[in-house]
Design an enzyme around this catalytic site. Sequence first.
Site, PDB file in Angstrom:
ATOM      1  N   PRO A 269      39.810  13.726 -35.983  1.00 22.99           N
ATOM      2  CA  PRO A 269      40.627  12.581 -35.571  1.00 22.99           C
ATOM      3  C   PRO A 269      40.490  12.254 -34.077  1.00 22.99           C
ATOM      4  O   PRO A 269      40.446  13.167 -33.243  1.00 22.99           O
ATOM      5  CB  PRO A 269      42.061  13.034 -35.887  1.00 22.99           C
ATOM      6  CG  PRO A 269      42.002  14.523 -35.874  1.00 22.99           C
ATOM      7  CD  PRO A 269      40.616  14.912 -36.294  1.00 22.99           C
ATOM      8  N   CYS A 337      35.077 -12.361 -14.979  1.00 23.32           N
ATOM      9  CA  CYS A 337      34.519 -13.693 -15.180  1.00 23.32           C
ATOM     10  C   CYS A 337      33.907 -13.796 -16.570  1.00 23.32           C
ATOM     11  O   CYS A 337      32.678 -13.884 -16.744  1.00 23.32           O
ATOM     12  CB  CYS A 337      33.515 -14.017 -14.077  1.00 23.32           C
ATOM     13  SG  CYS A 337      34.390 -14.405 -12.570  1.00 23.32           S
TER      14      CYS A 337
HETATM   15  N1  LLP Z   1      33.974  11.223 -36.128  1.00 24.49           N
HETATM   16  C1  LLP Z   1      32.911  10.420 -35.936  1.00 24.49           C
HETATM   17  C2  LLP Z   1      31.586  10.889 -36.344  1.00 24.49           C
HETATM   18  C3  LLP Z   1      33.093   9.160 -35.344  1.00 24.49           C
HETATM   19  O1  LLP Z   1      32.034   8.374 -35.174  1.00 24.49           O
HETATM   20  C4  LLP Z   1      34.386   8.749 -34.953  1.00 24.49           C
HETATM   21  C5  LLP Z   1      34.577   7.444 -34.317  1.00 24.49           C
HETATM   22  C6  LLP Z   1      35.465   9.624 -35.152  1.00 24.49           C
HETATM   23  C7  LLP Z   1      35.226  10.849 -35.749  1.00 24.49           C
HETATM   24  C8  LLP Z   1      36.878   9.284 -34.748  1.00 24.49           C
HETATM   25  O2  LLP Z   1      37.402   8.202 -35.444  1.00 24.49           O
HETATM   26  P1  LLP Z   1      38.915   7.745 -35.219  1.00 24.49           P
HETATM   27  O3  LLP Z   1      39.829   8.860 -35.645  1.00 24.49           O
HETATM   28  O4  LLP Z   1      39.106   7.504 -33.772  1.00 24.49           O
HETATM   29  O5  LLP Z   1      39.092   6.524 -36.036  1.00 24.49           O
HETATM   30  N2  LLP Z   1      35.778   2.454 -30.606  1.00 24.49           N
HETATM   31  C9  LLP Z   1      36.398   1.987 -31.828  1.00 24.49           C
HETATM   32  C10 LLP Z   1      36.209   2.793 -33.064  1.00 24.49           C
HETATM   33  C11 LLP Z   1      34.809   3.309 -33.287  1.00 24.49           C
HETATM   34  C12 LLP Z   1      34.839   4.771 -33.204  1.00 24.49           C
HETATM   35  C13 LLP Z   1      33.524   5.386 -33.457  1.00 24.49           C
HETATM   36  N3  LLP Z   1      33.594   6.650 -34.049  1.00 24.49           N
HETATM   37  C14 LLP Z   1      37.831   1.556 -31.589  1.00 24.49           C
HETATM   38  O6  LLP Z   1      38.190   1.368 -30.436  1.00 24.49           O
HETATM   39  O7  LLP Z   1      38.558   1.322 -32.540  1.00 24.49           O
END
Ligand code: LLP
Length: 416
Positions: A269, A337
């Site tokens: 997570p 910008c």
């Molecule tokens: N494991 C892997 C292999 C991942 O690629 C990610 C996120 C996670 C775990 C964690 O996922 P989470 O629990 O945060 O949903 N930057 C974007 C989301 C893309 C995240 C990429 N990978 C945002 O701001 O929503």
Amino acid sequence: MRLEDNIYFAGENTVASVCNQFGTPLYLYDSDKIVEQIKTFKQAFNWPKLKVKFAMKSLSNISILKLMKAHGVELDAVSLYEAETGFFAGYKPSQIMYTPSGVKFDELEEGVLKGYQINVDNLSTLEKFGEKYGNTVPCCLRINPHIKAGGNHKIQTGHKDSKFGISLLQIDQILEITKKYDIVINGLHMHTGSEIYEIDPYIEGAKVLFKLAQNFAHLDFIDFGSGFKVAYKDGDKVTDLKKLGDNLVAEFSAFCDSYGKELEMWFEPGKFLVSESGVLLVKANVVKQTPYSTFVGVDSGLNHLIRPMMYDSYHEIVNVSNPTGKVQNYNVVGYICETDTFAWDRPLNEVREGDILAIKNAGAYGFSMSSNYNSRPRPAEALIVNGVPQLIRNRETIQDILKNQIDIFQEEEIKI
Ligand code: LLP
């Protein structure tokens, strides 16, 4: 952040005093909230061999990583630099899952040398891994289970057209390569995307992994990735973690019985652990009335929090300085910008120039996705510990912007 007698507090201090102390823009995180989320997470998955690996890409400050470590949370890293940061924060290499995507094989070799748990996400790398290490270094396989999950297509990673993972349809090739080099597969992994509130995609994905798992005799763990959805506004659907936990643990238990070994259950997570713990505190520089609408220009922009512009994400905003002001609609925009709109036509208590606004749910993928676009420094970060805010990253300065630039002309007259 909480409102008491119309004053916003962060820990024991008022938010206004925290902004006076550290300046704005400021990322402010609450350690109590992070610890609460860790506990909720662990309680939801009642499995004796549960491992929680914080997806440090969401927030990689070493003080946050140390807090995670103190509460028994390990790490998921996607680059050698992240992994090294984890090591610097005191993690043992074996506690770090290294899941790069599309990197040169050198980076995997470096990961092996350091002692990280390697997660391979394509067949070409698996072949090279086998050639180099045979059965001497175990590895995990990132499987693409062909599941479309999560709201926004930009953050879906487990469908058939995604760049991530090895397709489940390529199992024959996986088996051919692993057999050829006698590779020890010690884990299977999936991550189907972010902001998935439904339970079904997790269970479906788990079943894909359980089926494939019967091909591998040396598994120690199954990593179910992440994607748990948190609330960005009142009434938002969130992942029912308890229900998911009960269902998944039952399925996993049955699988382990048939596999003949009690495996470790892993998760990664990011957002669930840190999103709600953080706010981005900004100051209203300008209130600009046009014939059509009212803009609030703040001392921040897409360089500090890109999620609203990149994913159209909704982040709740509150006017910390005027919680009883008359509600009006505003467009909250940045100083970059570009059209960097944090919120469009958003009801806020009357905003006056100089007011502090808090942009909520900024703990995950806020600072970690920030940049120096427009040659603007990144904000400071502070963490509330035992009620007291402490600086955990200095605000950048012009020296930080210039430090890696090389002035090849120096004092010479330029003749081109
Ligand atoms: N494991 C892997 C292999 C991942 O690629 C990610 C996120 C996670 C775990 C964690 O996922 P989470 O629990 O945060 O949903 N930057 C974007 C989301 C893309 C995240 C990429 N990978 C945002 O701001 O929503």
